[in-house]
Design an enzyme around this catalytic site. Sequence first.
Site, short mmCIF file in Angstrom:
data_model
loop_
_atom_site.label_atom_id
_atom_site.label_comp_id
_atom_site.label_asym_id
_atom_site.label_seq_id
_atom_site.Cartn_x
_atom_site.Cartn_y
_atom_site.Cartn_z
N THR A 34 0.94 -1.07 -0.13
CA THR A 34 -0.04 0.17 0.07
C THR A 34 0.83 1.17 0.00
O THR A 34 1.83 1.45 0.69
CB THR A 34 -0.92 0.22 1.47
OG1 THR A 34 -1.74 -1.10 1.13
CG2 THR A 34 -1.67 1.27 1.47
N ARG A 53 -14.52 -6.74 2.33
CA ARG A 53 -13.67 -6.24 3.09
C ARG A 53 -13.23 -4.88 3.04
O ARG A 53 -12.75 -4.59 1.91
CB ARG A 53 -12.64 -7.15 3.16
CG ARG A 53 -11.62 -6.99 4.43
CD ARG A 53 -10.48 -6.24 3.73
NE ARG A 53 -9.26 -6.34 4.85
CZ ARG A 53 -8.25 -5.65 4.70
NH1 ARG A 53 -7.93 -4.92 3.60
NH2 ARG A 53 -7.34 -5.39 5.55
N VAL A 54 -13.24 -4.14 3.92
CA VAL A 54 -12.49 -2.71 3.77
C VAL A 54 -11.16 -2.60 4.82
O VAL A 54 -11.50 -3.25 6.12
CB VAL A 54 -13.41 -1.62 4.31
CG1 VAL A 54 -12.88 -0.05 4.33
CG2 VAL A 54 -14.77 -1.53 3.14
N GLY A 55 -10.18 -2.26 4.56
CA GLY A 55 -9.16 -2.33 5.34
C GLY A 55 -8.84 -0.89 5.91
O GLY A 55 -9.99 -0.24 6.03
N GLY A 115 -4.38 -4.35 7.67
CA GLY A 115 -5.45 -3.12 8.04
C GLY A 115 -6.10 -3.50 9.26
O GLY A 115 -6.30 -2.45 10.13
C1 SD4 Z 1 -5.10 -3.23 3.96
N1 SD4 Z 1 -3.39 -1.76 4.92
O1 SD4 Z 1 -5.98 -3.07 3.25
C2 SD4 Z 1 -3.82 -2.49 3.66
C3 SD4 Z 1 -2.77 -3.38 2.98
C4 SD4 Z 1 -1.58 -3.03 2.88
O2 SD4 Z 1 0.66 -3.02 2.30
O3 SD4 Z 1 -1.06 -2.14 3.58
N2 SD4 Z 1 -0.69 -3.37 2.25
O4 SD4 Z 1 -5.09 -3.81 5.00
#
Ligand code: SD4
Length: 301
Positions: A161, A189-191, A215
């Site tokens: 991310t 799903r939401v992060g 997340g």
């Molecule tokens: C998530 N934090 O959707 C994001 C994924 C992520 O590096 O950071 N990947 O949980």
Amino acid sequence: THGGAKVVSTWDFGVPANQAAWKVLAQGGSALDAVEAGARWAESELCNPTVGHCGNPDRDGVLSLDASIMDGDGRCGAVAALVDILHPVSVARRVMENSPHVLLVGEGAQQFAVQQGFQRQHLLTPKAEAAWREWLKTEKYAPQINAERRGLPGNSDNHDTIGMLALDAKGNLAGACTTSGMAWKLHGRVGDSPIIGAGLYVDNDVGAATASGVGEEMIRNAASFLVVELMRQGRSPAQACREAIDRVVRKRPEASRTLQVCFLAMNKQGEVGAYALHRGFVYAVCDAQRQDDLRDSPSIY
Ligand code: SD4
């Protein structure tokens, strides 16, 4: 001029992403415009399994994107589970500027994007679709800790991310975060990335923080907000990130051994710090002196 301006972002591709943001800052542009430009670069120019158009899909084969943007004055916008739109960060900015809301999700977010003039386009790449078909053979949801970077087998399907924080010449801060989330997640799903206070938080009085990794841990701990509040209490950015990591570990000591969490922070003086749960996290720093600085984050494990 751009004297004290600075931009930082997560992972190695943060270097070119910062350079895209720097073009804005170097011309005296705002931190907000800079982070949008940097995040847009990652969404469309980078081909990475966890950001934008090259992202891996959810367990149903749907590529859904999460993004947020926040200005130092407290204005913010976000979209979650957005499908078939190339630039979620720009939709997030429209939510902030052209709607009375902060967060739009799913179909409603897409409908809003189209009304705002964004084109719908199918995004799933053949490579991501093939990876998903391969995953279907086992259907095992087992996030790995930045596997590629540690030279482990398997693809790095969970971390990458982009979280970006900028300080402009006027001393204003802004941040953005954009992702396709965890590969093979449940549909819907939401992060943390689109959740203000979890994946991103910015306050001109103090500083800014963003996160990468699994997340659920950031949401559980209101982690980016926590990092900013720790800086408000006097911690340096690195100390604040370290204490937030400690909190993650204390909440779930067992799970913390097998999942990655990474924080990146910058205070209003432009001091930068990071901390990760596991080794392998890197972040990029860009200012008038140097535009290609890539640093290793300290970690607990
Ligand atoms: C998530 N934090 O959707 C994001 C994924 C992520 O590096 O950071 N990947 O949980």
